[in-house]
Scaffold this motif. Structure first.
Motif, PDB file in Angstrom:
ATOM      1  N   ALA A 189       0.850  -1.196   0.000  1.00 49.30           N
ATOM      2  CA  ALA A 189       0.000   0.000   0.000  1.00 49.30           C
ATOM      3  C   ALA A 189       0.884   1.244   0.000  1.00 49.30           C
ATOM      4  CB  ALA A 189      -0.924  -0.017   1.227  1.00 49.30           C
ATOM      5  N   ASP A 190       0.248   2.420   0.108  1.00 51.51           N
ATOM      6  CA  ASP A 190       1.011   3.660   0.191  1.00 51.51           C
ATOM      7  C   ASP A 190       1.659   3.768   1.570  1.00 51.51           C
ATOM      8  OD1 ASP A 190      -0.779   5.511   2.065  1.00 51.51           O
ATOM      9  OD2 ASP A 190      -2.126   4.450   0.690  1.00 51.51           O
ATOM     10  N   LEU A 191       2.483   4.790   1.748  1.00 54.67           N
ATOM     11  CA  LEU A 191       3.297   4.899   2.948  1.00 54.67           C
ATOM     12  C   LEU A 191       2.475   4.900   4.234  1.00 54.67           C
ATOM     13  CD1 LEU A 191       6.206   5.376   4.051  1.00 54.67           C
ATOM     14  CD2 LEU A 191       5.686   7.818   3.986  1.00 54.67           C
ATOM     15  N   ARG A 192       1.486   5.779   4.335  1.00 54.38           N
ATOM     16  CA  ARG A 192       0.720   5.868   5.575  1.00 54.38           C
ATOM     17  C   ARG A 192      -0.100   4.605   5.832  1.00 54.38           C
ATOM     18  NH1 ARG A 192       0.678  10.174   8.630  1.00 54.38           N
ATOM     19  NH2 ARG A 192       1.528  12.168   7.869  1.00 54.38           N
ATOM     20  N   THR A 193      -0.689   4.050   4.776  1.00 48.94           N
ATOM     21  CA  THR A 193      -1.468   2.822   4.948  1.00 48.94           C
ATOM     22  C   THR A 193      -0.564   1.677   5.388  1.00 48.94           C
ATOM     23  OG1 THR A 193      -3.018   3.556   3.241  1.00 48.94           O
ATOM     24  CG2 THR A 193      -3.038   1.213   3.821  1.00 48.94           C
ATOM     25  N   GLU A 194       0.624   1.608   4.782  1.00 47.53           N
ATOM     26  CA  GLU A 194       1.579   0.566   5.147  1.00 47.53           C
ATOM     27  C   GLU A 194       1.981   0.715   6.612  1.00 47.53           C
ATOM     28  OE1 GLU A 194       3.440  -2.882   3.899  1.00 47.53           O
ATOM     29  OE2 GLU A 194       2.468  -1.502   2.491  1.00 47.53           O
ATOM     30  N   ALA A 195       2.238   1.957   7.035  1.00 48.07           N
ATOM     31  CA  ALA A 195       2.617   2.198   8.423  1.00 48.07           C
ATOM     32  C   ALA A 195       1.490   1.800   9.373  1.00 48.07           C
ATOM     33  CB  ALA A 195       2.973   3.675   8.617  1.00 48.07           C
ATOM     34  N   GLU A 196       0.255   2.082   9.004  1.00 47.91           N
ATOM     35  CA  GLU A 196      -0.890   1.706   9.834  1.00 47.91           C
ATOM     36  C   GLU A 196      -1.029   0.192   9.920  1.00 47.91           C
ATOM     37  OE1 GLU A 196      -4.257   3.648   8.186  1.00 47.91           O
ATOM     38  OE2 GLU A 196      -3.589   5.678   8.742  1.00 47.91           O
ATOM     39  N   PRO A 202       1.045   6.940  15.120  1.00 50.18           N
ATOM     40  CA  PRO A 202       1.369   8.224  14.487  1.00 50.18           C
ATOM     41  C   PRO A 202       2.814   8.220  13.991  1.00 50.18           C
ATOM     42  CG  PRO A 202       0.274   8.554  16.598  1.00 50.18           C
ATOM     43  CD  PRO A 202       0.618   7.098  16.524  1.00 50.18           C
ATOM     44  N   VAL A 203       3.014   8.725  12.786  1.00 48.86           N
ATOM     45  CA  VAL A 203       4.360   8.768  12.213  1.00 48.86           C
ATOM     46  C   VAL A 203       4.641  10.148  11.648  1.00 48.86           C
ATOM     47  CG1 VAL A 203       4.424   6.306  11.641  1.00 48.86           C
ATOM     48  CG2 VAL A 203       3.524   7.949   9.962  1.00 48.86           C
ATOM     49  N   GLU A 204       5.923  10.479  11.563  1.00 49.76           N
ATOM     50  CA  GLU A 204       6.374  11.661  10.853  1.00 49.76           C
ATOM     51  C   GLU A 204       6.883  11.218   9.494  1.00 49.76           C
ATOM     52  OE1 GLU A 204       9.192  14.010  12.915  1.00 49.76           O
ATOM     53  OE2 GLU A 204       7.938  14.286  14.696  1.00 49.76           O
ATOM     54  N   THR A 205       6.386  11.863   8.437  1.00 47.85           N
ATOM     55  CA  THR A 205       6.770  11.452   7.093  1.00 47.85           C
ATOM     56  C   THR A 205       7.769  12.438   6.483  1.00 47.85           C
ATOM     57  OG1 THR A 205       4.921  12.617   6.062  1.00 47.85           O
ATOM     58  CG2 THR A 205       4.551  10.328   6.730  1.00 47.85           C
ATOM     59  N   ASP A 206       8.535  11.930   5.521  1.00 44.17           N
ATOM     60  CA  ASP A 206       9.527  12.753   4.838  1.00 44.17           C
ATOM     61  C   ASP A 206       9.839  12.107   3.498  1.00 44.17           C
ATOM     62  OD1 ASP A 206      11.314  14.758   4.318  1.00 44.17           O
ATOM     63  OD2 ASP A 206      12.642  14.343   6.004  1.00 44.17           O
ATOM     64  N   ARG A 207      10.667  12.769   2.695  1.00 41.36           N
ATOM     65  CA  ARG A 207      11.082  12.242   1.395  1.00 41.36           C
ATOM     66  C   ARG A 207      12.578  12.461   1.217  1.00 41.36           C
ATOM     67  NH1 ARG A 207       7.078  12.018  -2.795  1.00 41.36           N
ATOM     68  NH2 ARG A 207       8.511  12.893  -4.325  1.00 41.36           N
ATOM     69  N   ILE A 208      13.226  11.464   0.611  1.00 40.51           N
ATOM     70  CA  ILE A 208      14.613  11.595   0.179  1.00 40.51           C
ATOM     71  C   ILE A 208      14.594  11.520  -1.337  1.00 40.51           C
ATOM     72  CG2 ILE A 208      16.926  10.606   0.263  1.00 40.51           C
ATOM     73  CD1 ILE A 208      16.141   9.311   2.930  1.00 40.51           C
ATOM     74  N   ILE A 216      12.610   8.249  -2.125  1.00 41.13           N
ATOM     75  CA  ILE A 216      12.317   7.396  -0.981  1.00 41.13           C
ATOM     76  C   ILE A 216      11.358   8.134  -0.063  1.00 41.13           C
ATOM     77  CG2 ILE A 216      13.270   6.192   1.012  1.00 41.13           C
ATOM     78  CD1 ILE A 216      15.947   6.136  -0.489  1.00 41.13           C
ATOM     79  N   GLU A 217      10.240   7.512   0.248  1.00 42.30           N
ATOM     80  CA  GLU A 217       9.306   8.061   1.224  1.00 42.30           C
ATOM     81  C   GLU A 217       9.605   7.426   2.566  1.00 42.30           C
ATOM     82  OE1 GLU A 217       5.820   6.870  -1.325  1.00 42.30           O
ATOM     83  OE2 GLU A 217       5.097   8.800  -0.530  1.00 42.30           O
ATOM     84  N   THR A 218       9.666   8.239   3.609  1.00 45.53           N
ATOM     85  CA  THR A 218      10.006   7.710   4.929  1.00 45.53           C
ATOM     86  C   THR A 218       8.917   8.036   5.949  1.00 45.53           C
ATOM     87  OG1 THR A 218      11.185   9.669   5.740  1.00 45.53           O
ATOM     88  CG2 THR A 218      12.425   8.130   4.383  1.00 45.53           C
ATOM     89  N   ALA A 219       8.698   7.107   6.873  1.00 39.63           N
ATOM     90  CA  ALA A 219       7.760   7.295   7.982  1.00 39.63           C
ATOM     91  C   ALA A 219       8.446   6.837   9.250  1.00 39.63           C
ATOM     92  CB  ALA A 219       6.482   6.497   7.757  1.00 39.63           C
ATOM     93  N   THR A 220       8.517   7.708  10.252  1.00 37.53           N
ATOM     94  CA  THR A 220       9.211   7.390  11.501  1.00 37.53           C
ATOM     95  C   THR A 220       8.242   7.477  12.671  1.00 37.53           C
ATOM     96  OG1 THR A 220      11.261   8.304  10.601  1.00 37.53           O
ATOM     97  CG2 THR A 220      11.164   7.960  12.981  1.00 37.53           C
ATOM     98  N   LEU A 229       9.874   3.515   1.788  1.00 36.85           N
ATOM     99  CA  LEU A 229       9.265   2.958   0.581  1.00 36.85           C
ATOM    100  C   LEU A 229       9.906   3.601  -0.630  1.00 36.85           C
ATOM    101  CD1 LEU A 229       5.386   2.826   1.162  1.00 36.85           C
ATOM    102  CD2 LEU A 229       7.105   1.097   1.687  1.00 36.85           C
ATOM    103  N   ARG A 230      10.229   2.777  -1.629  1.00 33.83           N
ATOM    104  CA  ARG A 230      10.686   3.358  -2.887  1.00 33.83           C
ATOM    105  C   ARG A 230      10.373   2.414  -4.032  1.00 33.83           C
ATOM    106  NH1 ARG A 230      16.029   4.721  -4.783  1.00 33.83           N
ATOM    107  NH2 ARG A 230      14.833   4.423  -6.669  1.00 33.83           N
ATOM    108  N   ARG A 231      10.170   3.018  -5.206  1.00 28.22           N
ATOM    109  CA  ARG A 231       9.821   2.271  -6.406  1.00 28.22           C
ATOM    110  C   ARG A 231      11.045   2.115  -7.284  1.00 28.22           C
ATOM    111  NH1 ARG A 231       4.994   1.423  -8.557  1.00 28.22           N
ATOM    112  NH2 ARG A 231       4.048   2.972  -7.208  1.00 28.22           N
ATOM    113  N   GLY A 232      11.146   1.002  -7.968  1.00 26.53           N
ATOM    114  CA  GLY A 232      12.226   0.854  -8.925  1.00 26.53           C
ATOM    115  C   GLY A 232      12.849  -0.519  -8.898  1.00 26.53           C
ATOM    116  N   THR A 233      13.692  -0.785  -9.888  1.00 31.19           N
ATOM    117  CA  THR A 233      14.306  -2.094 -10.016  1.00 31.19           C
ATOM    118  C   THR A 233      15.557  -2.247  -9.163  1.00 31.19           C
ATOM    119  OG1 THR A 233      15.541  -1.300 -11.939  1.00 31.19           O
ATOM    120  CG2 THR A 233      13.444  -2.399 -12.350  1.00 31.19           C
ATOM    121  N   ASP A 234      16.084  -1.167  -8.634  1.00 27.58           N
ATOM    122  CA  ASP A 234      17.280  -1.232  -7.791  1.00 27.58           C
ATOM    123  C   ASP A 234      17.052  -0.347  -6.576  1.00 27.58           C
ATOM    124  OD1 ASP A 234      20.836  -0.498  -8.250  1.00 27.58           O
ATOM    125  OD2 ASP A 234      19.758  -1.598  -6.719  1.00 27.58           O
TER     126      ASP A 234
END
Length: 257
Positions: A189-196, A202-208, A216-220, A229-234
Protein backbone atom coordinates in the motif's frame (compact mmCIF):
# COMPACT_ATOMS: atom_id res chain seq x y z
CA UNK A 1 49.45 -5.80 21.29
CA UNK A 2 52.85 -4.75 19.94
CA UNK A 3 54.06 -1.40 21.27
CA UNK A 4 53.70 1.56 18.88
CA UNK A 5 52.50 -0.69 16.06
CA UNK A 6 48.99 0.16 14.82
CA UNK A 7 46.66 -2.80 14.29
CA UNK A 8 45.26 -3.77 10.94
CA UNK A 9 41.51 -3.21 11.20
CA UNK A 10 39.52 -5.68 9.14
CA UNK A 11 36.06 -7.08 8.49
CA UNK A 12 35.02 -10.50 7.33
CA UNK A 13 32.09 -11.99 5.48
CA UNK A 14 31.41 -15.70 5.93
CA UNK A 15 28.92 -16.94 3.33
CA UNK A 16 26.68 -19.85 4.26
CA UNK A 17 24.40 -22.25 2.41
CA UNK A 18 21.12 -20.40 1.87
CA UNK A 19 18.83 -23.42 1.66
CA UNK A 20 15.35 -23.47 0.15
CA UNK A 21 13.33 -22.06 3.05
CA UNK A 22 12.32 -18.45 3.62
CA UNK A 23 14.65 -15.69 4.73
CA UNK A 24 13.13 -16.05 8.20
CA UNK A 25 13.92 -19.78 8.21
CA UNK A 26 17.55 -19.11 7.31
CA UNK A 27 17.78 -16.35 9.89
CA UNK A 28 16.57 -18.61 12.69
CA UNK A 29 18.80 -21.45 11.53
CA UNK A 30 22.00 -19.42 11.56
CA UNK A 31 21.48 -16.95 14.42
CA UNK A 32 22.97 -19.36 17.03
CA UNK A 33 25.98 -19.95 14.77
CA UNK A 34 26.43 -16.19 14.37
CA UNK A 35 26.67 -15.80 18.14
CA UNK A 36 28.92 -18.85 18.45
CA UNK A 37 31.60 -17.40 16.18
CA UNK A 38 31.22 -13.83 17.45
CA UNK A 39 29.57 -12.28 14.39
CA UNK A 40 28.58 -8.62 14.43
CA UNK A 41 25.59 -9.25 12.19
CA UNK A 42 23.81 -11.58 9.80
CA UNK A 43 22.39 -10.84 6.34
CA UNK A 44 19.93 -13.11 4.56
CA UNK A 45 18.43 -12.43 1.13
CA UNK A 46 17.00 -14.39 -1.79
CA UNK A 47 20.32 -15.99 -2.71
CA UNK A 48 22.59 -15.94 0.32
CA UNK A 49 23.12 -15.98 4.04
CA UNK A 50 26.18 -14.15 5.33
CA UNK A 51 27.71 -13.65 8.75
CA UNK A 52 29.54 -10.32 9.13
CA UNK A 53 32.45 -10.06 11.56
CA UNK A 54 35.06 -7.49 12.50
CA UNK A 55 38.46 -7.67 14.14
CA UNK A 56 42.00 -6.43 14.20
CA UNK A 57 45.49 -7.91 14.20
CA UNK A 58 49.00 -6.59 14.71
CA UNK A 59 51.22 -8.23 12.13
CA UNK A 60 54.19 -7.58 9.86
CA UNK A 61 51.89 -6.69 6.96
CA UNK A 62 48.27 -6.66 5.84
CA UNK A 63 48.44 -10.09 4.21
CA UNK A 64 49.71 -11.71 7.40
CA UNK A 65 47.08 -9.89 9.46
CA UNK A 66 44.28 -11.22 7.26
CA UNK A 67 45.60 -14.75 7.44
CA UNK A 68 45.90 -14.50 11.22
CA UNK A 69 42.34 -13.21 11.50
CA UNK A 70 41.01 -15.99 9.27
CA UNK A 71 42.60 -18.89 11.15
CA UNK A 72 39.78 -19.65 13.54
CA UNK A 73 37.11 -19.54 10.84
CA UNK A 74 39.14 -21.61 8.37
CA UNK A 75 39.68 -24.38 10.89
CA UNK A 76 36.13 -24.20 12.24
CA UNK A 77 34.60 -24.96 8.82
CA UNK A 78 37.20 -27.29 7.35
CA UNK A 79 39.28 -25.11 5.05
CA UNK A 80 43.02 -25.66 4.76
CA UNK A 81 45.36 -22.71 5.24
CA UNK A 82 46.32 -22.87 1.56
CA UNK A 83 42.65 -22.48 0.56
CA UNK A 84 42.76 -18.84 1.70
CA UNK A 85 44.78 -16.37 -0.38
CA UNK A 86 45.53 -12.65 -0.38
CA UNK A 87 45.08 -10.58 -3.57
CA UNK A 88 47.58 -7.72 -3.40
CA UNK A 89 46.02 -5.80 -6.31
CA UNK A 90 42.70 -5.39 -4.48
CA UNK A 91 44.06 -5.85 -0.94
CA UNK A 92 41.63 -8.45 0.34
CA UNK A 93 41.80 -12.17 1.01
CA UNK A 94 39.34 -14.95 0.26
CA UNK A 95 38.86 -18.68 0.05
CA UNK A 96 38.98 -20.11 -3.45
CA UNK A 97 37.56 -23.61 -2.79
CA UNK A 98 34.56 -24.89 -0.81
CA UNK A 99 35.31 -26.06 2.76
CA UNK A 100 34.98 -29.63 3.95
CA UNK A 101 32.60 -28.59 6.74
CA UNK A 102 29.17 -27.16 5.80
CA UNK A 103 27.33 -24.83 6.08
CA UNK A 104 30.08 -22.35 5.14
CA UNK A 105 30.72 -21.78 1.45
CA UNK A 106 33.13 -18.80 1.27
CA UNK A 107 35.14 -16.43 3.46
CA UNK A 108 36.25 -12.91 2.48
CA UNK A 109 38.34 -10.57 4.65
CA UNK A 110 38.90 -6.93 3.75
CA UNK A 111 40.13 -3.69 5.30
CA UNK A 112 37.61 -2.10 7.61
CA UNK A 113 37.36 1.03 5.47
CA UNK A 114 36.66 -0.83 2.23
CA UNK A 115 33.84 -2.84 0.72
CA UNK A 116 33.98 -6.59 1.18
CA UNK A 117 35.71 -7.55 -2.04
CA UNK A 118 33.33 -7.57 -4.97
CA UNK A 119 30.33 -7.75 -2.63
CA UNK A 120 30.27 -3.98 -2.17
CA UNK A 121 27.04 -3.59 -4.12
CA UNK A 122 25.12 -5.88 -1.78
CA UNK A 123 26.89 -5.80 1.56
CA UNK A 124 28.09 -3.05 3.85
CA UNK A 125 29.12 -2.91 7.47
CA UNK A 126 26.25 -1.43 9.47
CA UNK A 127 22.48 -1.31 9.67
CA UNK A 128 22.36 2.23 8.43
CA UNK A 129 20.97 2.18 4.88
CA UNK A 130 24.37 1.43 3.35
CA UNK A 131 24.04 -2.28 4.19
CA UNK A 132 22.00 -3.37 1.21
CA UNK A 133 20.23 -6.55 0.27
CA UNK A 134 18.90 -7.57 -3.13
CA UNK A 135 15.31 -8.79 -3.33
CA UNK A 136 14.98 -8.54 -7.12
CA UNK A 137 11.99 -6.18 -7.51
CA UNK A 138 10.43 -5.31 -10.85
CA UNK A 139 10.01 -1.77 -12.12
CA UNK A 140 6.41 -1.64 -10.88
CA UNK A 141 7.19 -2.88 -7.38
CA UNK A 142 7.46 -0.68 -4.32
CA UNK A 143 10.07 -1.99 -1.92
CA UNK A 144 9.60 -1.47 1.81
CA UNK A 145 12.52 -1.31 4.19
CA UNK A 146 11.65 -1.43 7.87
CA UNK A 147 14.25 -0.50 10.52
CA UNK A 148 13.40 -1.70 14.03
CA UNK A 149 15.11 -2.05 17.40
CA UNK A 150 14.49 -4.77 19.97
CA UNK A 151 15.59 -5.37 23.54
CA UNK A 152 18.26 -8.00 22.96
CA UNK A 153 21.99 -8.42 23.53
CA UNK A 154 22.79 -11.19 21.03
CA UNK A 155 21.86 -12.03 17.47
CA UNK A 156 19.87 -15.11 18.50
CA UNK A 157 17.95 -13.11 21.11
CA UNK A 158 17.34 -10.38 18.55
CA UNK A 159 15.92 -12.84 16.04
CA UNK A 160 13.64 -14.28 18.70
CA UNK A 161 12.45 -10.80 19.71
CA UNK A 162 11.81 -9.97 16.06
CA UNK A 163 9.28 -12.81 15.82
CA UNK A 164 6.16 -10.60 15.62
CA UNK A 165 7.75 -8.35 12.96
CA UNK A 166 8.93 -11.33 10.91
CA UNK A 167 5.45 -12.88 11.03
CA UNK A 168 3.77 -9.59 10.12
CA UNK A 169 6.07 -8.68 7.25
CA UNK A 170 7.25 -12.01 5.84
CA UNK A 171 10.49 -10.38 4.63
CA UNK A 172 12.31 -11.33 1.46
CA UNK A 173 15.58 -10.17 3.04
CA UNK A 174 16.75 -9.36 6.57
CA UNK A 175 19.80 -7.80 8.24
CA UNK A 176 20.18 -8.33 11.98
CA UNK A 177 22.69 -6.94 14.47
CA UNK A 178 22.29 -7.42 18.23
CA UNK A 179 19.29 -5.29 19.19
CA UNK A 180 18.36 -4.00 15.75
CA UNK A 181 17.28 -5.16 12.31
CA UNK A 182 16.35 -4.09 8.78
CA UNK A 183 13.60 -6.04 7.00
CA UNK A 184 12.99 -5.78 3.25
CA UNK A 185 9.75 -6.77 1.56
CA UNK A 186 7.45 -5.70 -1.26
CA UNK A 187 5.02 -3.03 -0.09
CA UNK A 188 1.28 -3.57 -0.36
CA UNK A 189 0.00 0.00 0.00
CA UNK A 190 1.01 3.66 0.19
CA UNK A 191 3.30 4.90 2.95
CA UNK A 192 0.72 5.87 5.57
CA UNK A 193 -1.47 2.82 4.95
CA UNK A 194 1.58 0.57 5.15
CA UNK A 195 2.62 2.20 8.42
CA UNK A 196 -0.89 1.71 9.83
CA UNK A 197 -0.95 -1.95 8.78
CA UNK A 198 2.34 -2.41 10.61
CA UNK A 199 0.86 -0.83 13.73
CA UNK A 200 3.36 2.02 13.85
CA UNK A 201 0.78 4.51 15.15
CA UNK A 202 1.37 8.22 14.49
CA UNK A 203 4.36 8.77 12.21
CA UNK A 204 6.37 11.66 10.85
CA UNK A 205 6.77 11.45 7.09
CA UNK A 206 9.53 12.75 4.84
CA UNK A 207 11.08 12.24 1.40
CA UNK A 208 14.61 11.59 0.18
CA UNK A 209 14.89 12.65 -3.47
CA UNK A 210 17.65 11.75 -5.90
CA UNK A 211 15.69 12.45 -9.09
CA UNK A 212 12.21 11.68 -10.38
CA UNK A 213 12.93 7.95 -10.48
CA UNK A 214 14.80 7.78 -7.20
CA UNK A 215 12.51 8.97 -4.43
CA UNK A 216 12.32 7.40 -0.98
CA UNK A 217 9.31 8.06 1.22
CA UNK A 218 10.01 7.71 4.93
CA UNK A 219 7.76 7.30 7.98
CA UNK A 220 9.21 7.39 11.50
CA UNK A 221 7.29 6.34 14.60
CA UNK A 222 7.73 7.83 18.06
CA UNK A 223 9.83 4.85 19.19
CA UNK A 224 12.23 5.29 16.27
CA UNK A 225 10.87 2.49 14.09
CA UNK A 226 11.34 3.69 10.52
CA UNK A 227 9.71 2.61 7.27
CA UNK A 228 11.17 3.42 3.84
CA UNK A 229 9.26 2.96 0.58
CA UNK A 230 10.69 3.36 -2.89
CA UNK A 231 9.82 2.27 -6.41
CA UNK A 232 12.23 0.85 -8.93
CA UNK A 233 14.31 -2.09 -10.02
CA UNK A 234 17.28 -1.23 -7.79
CA UNK A 235 15.79 0.07 -4.54
CA UNK A 236 18.88 -0.07 -2.35
CA UNK A 237 21.79 1.23 -4.40
CA UNK A 238 24.25 3.00 -2.08
CA UNK A 239 24.99 5.51 -4.83
CA UNK A 240 21.79 7.53 -4.53
CA UNK A 241 21.56 10.59 -2.29
CA UNK A 242 20.44 9.76 1.21
CA UNK A 243 21.39 6.11 0.88
CA UNK A 244 25.14 6.07 1.24
CA UNK A 245 25.72 6.74 4.92
CA UNK A 246 28.77 4.70 5.92
CA UNK A 247 29.45 4.37 9.62
CA UNK A 248 32.82 3.56 11.16
CA UNK A 249 33.15 -0.15 11.69
CA UNK A 250 33.33 -0.94 15.39
CA UNK A 251 36.00 -3.48 16.23
CA UNK A 252 35.24 -5.88 19.05
CA UNK A 253 38.03 -7.08 21.36
CA UNK A 254 36.15 -10.35 21.73
CA UNK A 255 36.68 -11.43 18.11
CA UNK A 256 37.59 -15.13 18.34
CA UNK A 257 41.08 -16.37 17.53
Amino acid sequence: MAKNKPPFRMKAMLSLERGIGTATDALRRYAPLADEIGADGIDVDVDRADLLLSGYRVAANEERAMHDLAQGLLHRFGWRDQDFSYASNVRYAETDVPPSGPPATRLVINRADQYLGWEGETHGCALTPDRTLDIGPTEADVVARLFVTVAAATIAESVQALGPWLARVGPAAVSVDPGRAALLYLARADLRTEAEMLGLGPVETDRIEGDTDHVIETATAADGTTLWLRRGTDPVSPRWPGIFEPRELMISDSYPD
